[in-house]
Design a protein around this motif. Structure first.
Motif, PDB file in Angstrom:
ATOM      1  N   ASP A  69       0.704  -1.159   0.003  1.00  0.00           N
ATOM      2  CA  ASP A  69      -0.164   0.222   0.043  1.00  0.00           C
ATOM      3  C   ASP A  69       0.944   1.251  -0.044  1.00  0.00           C
ATOM      4  OD1 ASP A  69      -2.391  -1.163   0.040  1.00  0.00           O
ATOM      5  OD2 ASP A  69      -2.659  -1.272   2.118  1.00  0.00           O
ATOM      6  N   GLU A  92      -3.909  -3.032  -5.625  1.00  0.00           N
ATOM      7  CA  GLU A  92      -3.274  -3.133  -4.213  1.00  0.00           C
ATOM      8  C   GLU A  92      -4.318  -3.702  -3.217  1.00  0.00           C
ATOM      9  OE1 GLU A  92      -2.227   0.698  -2.958  1.00  0.00           O
ATOM     10  OE2 GLU A  92      -0.157   0.851  -4.345  1.00  0.00           O
ATOM     11  N   ARG A  93      -5.592  -3.602  -3.656  1.00  0.00           N
ATOM     12  CA  ARG A  93      -6.497  -3.849  -2.829  1.00  0.00           C
ATOM     13  C   ARG A  93      -7.259  -5.215  -3.026  1.00  0.00           C
ATOM     14  NH1 ARG A  93      -5.815   1.201  -2.609  1.00  0.00           N
ATOM     15  NH2 ARG A  93      -6.867   1.804  -4.457  1.00  0.00           N
TER      16      ARG A  93
END
Ligand code: UTP
Length: 295
Positions: A69, A92-93
């Protein structure tokens, strides 16, 4: 049983791509808008993988940074009104748990996979090479098909294979299929055979599912003449121990892009860039003009 763990070996030196890989990992070279390894992580995510172990080496920390992150960057994009660019960081998520370990000396792919022994524990796991993208238009579900074949055939290993021209077999591990079916039992496999000695023109394509017994097979496999432990030799050892190994064919529509040398890297970049939904049309026009000028 669903398989949740995957290993991505990214510790190789990438010497065939020097000088581009002098201080950056080949797995981080861009193909179109994304670094190569991001395609692989997105593919694994769609196949239900929850934990990924990267086997890294010296000079590979940008891979860790890429999947970390970055609150400062996100804040900067928000504060400067670049909300649209936030979408580019969605990867990223995706909810994958990333882990990292080091291969301290680059002693081959088999040795790199052995670094994942405590990560895998007693569960079967996926291996996806960090320099091979499968499919262009959407992430491939080959790993899902490998998992199905692995479970249905009660196999010790399932391997994705692609058809290559006979004169190129000496660049790959090559399998000997027992039948013409899409999923087949492998009766032998050889690393980088001479074309005249190759058991077929079906090459190992950078995606595997393994039972944890692989680790003992790697430990029993010796170093080759280049001082490396070849993963193909360890699989061959499992075969000679009587374990079942199956292959799953990639159809021509699901091409494997191996980014290990400049010829294939250039071809892959151009193919992805030319078909980019936003920039592709303009680029195609530009290339047509360039080719027209030069002819
Ligand atoms: P390659 O066989 O292409 O080797 O690796 P390489 O060392 O990266 O490249 P060259 O031959 O020097 O140009 C296939 C995959 O296996 C990983 C690489 O990072 C790549 O993703 N690998 C290879 C390791 O993790 N460790 C190794 O010792 C060798």
């Amino acid at each position: 049983m669903s398989i949740r763990n995957a290993v991505i070996p990214v510790a190789g030196l990438g010497t065939r791509l020097l000088p581009a890989t002098k201080s950056q990992p080949k797995e981080m070279l861009p193909v179109g808008k994304r670094p190569i390894v991001q395609y692989i992580v997105e593919e694994l995510n769609l196949c239900g993988i929850e934990r990924i172990l990267f086997v890294t080496g010296r000079g590979k920390t940008s891979i860790e940074d890429h999947f970390d992150d970055d609150p400062d960057l996100i804040r900067n994009l928000r504060e400067t009104g670049k909300e649209d660019l936030l979408e580019e960081l969605q990867y990223e998520r995706i909810g994958i748990n990333y882990l990292y370990t080091r291969q301290r000396r680059q002693r081959g792919l088999g040795d790199a996979v052995l670094c994942a022994e405590s990560f895998a524990g007693t569960e079967p796991f996926v291996v996806a090479l960090g320099d091979s993208i499968i499919g262009r238009h959407r992430p491939s579900d080959i790993v899902r098909r490998l998992i199905d074949a692995f479970e249905t055939h009660d196999a010790a290993c399932a391997i994705a294979v692609e058809e290559v021209p006979r004169e190129q077999v000496s660049m790959y591990g090559v399998v000997k299929p027992e039948s013409d079916t899409d999923v087949f039992v492998i009766s032998d496999l050889v690393e980088k055979p001479a074309p005249a000695e190759a058991p077929s023109n079906w090459a190992i394509a950078g995606r595997y599912v393994f039972a944890p017994g692989l680790f003992d097979a790697i430990k029993q496999t010796g170093f080759d003449h280049r001082g490396e432990i070849q993963l193909t030799d360890a699989i061959r050892r499992m075969l000679s121990d009587g374990r079942r190994i199956v292959g799953v064919r990639l159809p021509p529509t699901e091409k494997r892009y191996d980014i290990g040398n400049f010829e294939s890297y250039f071809e892959t970049f151009v193919e992805f860039a030319l078909t980019d939904p936003v920039y592709g049309e303009k680029l195609r026009q530009h290339v047509r003009e360039l080719l027209g000028e030069n002819s």
